[in-house]
Design an enzyme around this catalytic site. Structure first.
Site, PDB file in Angstrom:
ATOM      1  N   SER A 109      42.588  54.098  39.669  1.00 14.22           N
ATOM      2  CA  SER A 109      41.857  52.855  39.421  1.00 14.22           C
ATOM      3  C   SER A 109      42.355  51.776  40.370  1.00 14.22           C
ATOM      4  O   SER A 109      43.516  51.766  40.772  1.00 14.22           O
ATOM      5  CB  SER A 109      42.071  52.396  37.971  1.00 14.22           C
ATOM      6  OG  SER A 109      41.635  51.068  37.793  1.00 14.22           O
ATOM      7  N   SER A 110      41.478  50.833  40.687  1.00 16.76           N
ATOM      8  CA  SER A 110      41.868  49.726  41.575  1.00 16.76           C
ATOM      9  C   SER A 110      42.872  48.788  40.923  1.00 16.76           C
ATOM     10  O   SER A 110      43.492  47.977  41.613  1.00 16.76           O
ATOM     11  CB  SER A 110      40.629  48.928  41.989  1.00 16.76           C
ATOM     12  OG  SER A 110      39.995  48.371  40.855  1.00 16.76           O
ATOM     13  N   CYS A 111      43.067  48.907  39.606  1.00 13.79           N
ATOM     14  CA  CYS A 111      44.016  48.015  38.926  1.00 13.79           C
ATOM     15  C   CYS A 111      45.466  48.364  39.259  1.00 13.79           C
ATOM     16  O   CYS A 111      46.383  47.670  38.828  1.00 13.79           O
ATOM     17  CB  CYS A 111      43.809  48.039  37.424  1.00 13.79           C
ATOM     18  SG  CYS A 111      44.315  49.571  36.643  1.00 13.79           S
ATOM     19  N   TYR A 138      48.050  50.452  31.661  1.00 12.34           N
ATOM     20  CA  TYR A 138      47.114  51.410  32.257  1.00 12.34           C
ATOM     21  C   TYR A 138      47.413  51.585  33.743  1.00 12.34           C
ATOM     22  O   TYR A 138      47.438  52.709  34.263  1.00 12.34           O
ATOM     23  CB  TYR A 138      45.686  50.912  32.050  1.00 12.34           C
ATOM     24  CG  TYR A 138      44.616  51.786  32.662  1.00 12.34           C
ATOM     25  CD1 TYR A 138      44.304  53.018  32.112  1.00 12.34           C
ATOM     26  CD2 TYR A 138      43.900  51.367  33.776  1.00 12.34           C
ATOM     27  CE1 TYR A 138      43.312  53.819  32.667  1.00 12.34           C
ATOM     28  CE2 TYR A 138      42.902  52.156  34.338  1.00 12.34           C
ATOM     29  CZ  TYR A 138      42.617  53.380  33.778  1.00 12.34           C
ATOM     30  OH  TYR A 138      41.638  54.173  34.330  1.00 12.34           O
ATOM     31  N   LYS A 142      48.501  54.966  35.936  1.00 15.11           N
ATOM     32  CA  LYS A 142      47.758  55.464  37.096  1.00 15.11           C
ATOM     33  C   LYS A 142      48.646  55.543  38.342  1.00 15.11           C
ATOM     34  O   LYS A 142      48.505  56.459  39.166  1.00 15.11           O
ATOM     35  CB  LYS A 142      46.530  54.591  37.355  1.00 15.11           C
ATOM     36  CG  LYS A 142      45.429  54.784  36.331  1.00 15.11           C
ATOM     37  CD  LYS A 142      44.933  56.228  36.311  1.00 15.11           C
ATOM     38  CE  LYS A 142      43.788  56.461  35.364  1.00 15.11           C
ATOM     39  NZ  LYS A 142      43.339  57.869  35.357  1.00 15.11           N
ATOM     40  N   HIS A 181      33.677  48.039  29.733  1.00 18.27           N
ATOM     41  CA  HIS A 181      33.871  47.262  30.942  1.00 18.27           C
ATOM     42  C   HIS A 181      32.747  46.232  31.083  1.00 18.27           C
ATOM     43  O   HIS A 181      31.793  46.225  30.319  1.00 18.27           O
ATOM     44  CB  HIS A 181      33.931  48.181  32.157  1.00 18.27           C
ATOM     45  CG  HIS A 181      35.183  48.987  32.234  1.00 18.27           C
ATOM     46  ND1 HIS A 181      35.238  50.329  31.901  1.00 18.27           N
ATOM     47  CD2 HIS A 181      36.446  48.647  32.593  1.00 18.27           C
ATOM     48  CE1 HIS A 181      36.470  50.774  32.067  1.00 18.27           C
ATOM     49  NE2 HIS A 181      37.221  49.781  32.479  1.00 18.27           N
TER      50      HIS A 181
END
Length: 324
Positions: A109-111, A138, A142, A181
């Protein structure tokens, strides 16, 4: 991914991304795709994953299974987000190696990137700053997944790859009003307001935060593209300890622009009320996708087209999806 008879284990085939990957694998001729529902296989259970892997012995694994959610869900259930995601990826990656699986794709994920990372975010921004607090558990899970893949590559000589998508949306999304989301949440809000003739729709934040959105079919295509690259191609754009690739559109919009576009797609004629007391999250999250583009992939579905398709799917499947 040249041998169409190769046994591929696709984890998370019922999710938004996993189901899109499954459709595309079938469309291009893969016939030996192994899947299990959560009821059939709990990926957080080490013994169950071990037994499954020893029984099936896939030659390739695509790890699209994850515990996911928006800002509200990440704030409410941080223990679930870090525990479940860590356990799933650790079990699947380790047991894949145990049974001799040489090829694996991990979806992140981009987070994973710092809250104030320079924009657009390059892969090299990983671990260079503090994470956004609302989804830190989260994100850490990842990041651990990327490092698991890298560590097994370095120690055991396998070819485990990682792709980091930007914000995804599309068919088979979760339209829960609180735990979803931003795009499915807004589609649900505007649709409900249209049906009930509500004069206003309340949206979290100021609308100033900027976000990038990728349709899930483009993400699935990117996954197949990355898996199909030969090892030399993949390594030409990655490093042993910086091995992930960004997947996105390279373009972003403000949340306000997004909301107004969704309002137009749905045909809602009321007003938008912005709740500035609620968090905006990260100010901006735009991916640098130059590496993946240099490897021959680029997105095909524009935001307006993607939103039209997603809303049409929403209308056709209201009795089936998670619209509590």
């Amino acid at each position: 991914m040249v041998d169409k008879q190769a046994k591929i284990y696709l984890a998370g085939h019922r999710g938004m991304v996993g189901s899109a990957i499954y459709r595309q694998l079938v469309d291009v001729g893969y016939e030996n795709i192994v899947v299990r529902t959560h009821a059939e296989l709990d990926l957080t259970d080490q013994a169950s994953v071990k037994q499954f892997m020893e029984q099936e012995r896939p030659s390739q694994v695509i790890l699209a299974a994850a515990k996911v959610g928006g800002i509200h869900a990440n704030n409410e259930y941080p223990a679930e987000f870090i525990y479940q995601n860590l356990m799933m990826e650790a079990n699947v990656i380790h047991q894949a190696w145990q049974v001799g699986c040489k090829s694996l794709l991990f979806l992140g994920s981009s987070c994973i990137y710092p809250k104030f990372a320079e924009q657009p975010m390059q892969e090299s921004a990983l671990l260079t700053g503090v994470l956004e607090a609302t989804n830190e558990p989260y994100a850490i899970a990842k990041i651990a997944g990327i490092k698991l893949c890298e560590s097994y590559n370095r120690q055991y000589g396998v070819d485990y790859r990682s792709v980091m998508p930007t914000n995804l949306y599309g068919e088979n999304d979760n339209f829960h009003l609180e735990n979803s989301h931003v795009i499915p949440a807004l589609i649900r809000k505007f649709h409900d307001a249209k049906v009930s003739n509500s004069p206003t729709v309340n949206v979290w934040g100021t609308g100033k935060a900027m976000r990038e959105f990728l349709h899930v079919e483009d993400m699935a295509a990117a996954c197949l593209h990355v898996m199909a690259l030969n090892k030399a191609q993949y390594q030409s754009c990655t490093e042993p300890m910086l091995s992930h690739l960004n997947v996105g559109t390279g373009e972003d919009v403000t949340v306000r622009e997004l909301a107004e576009t969704i309002q137009d797609v749905i045909g809602y004629t009321g007003q938008i009320s912005w709740d500035s007391a609620k968090p905006d999250g990260t100010p901006r999250k735009l991916m640098d996708i130059s590496k993946l583009k240099s490897l021959g992939w680029q997105p095909k579905i524009g935001l307006k087209e993607g939103l039209d398709r997603t809303y049409q799917w929403f209308l056709e499947n209201q009795g089936q999806f998670k619209a509590q």
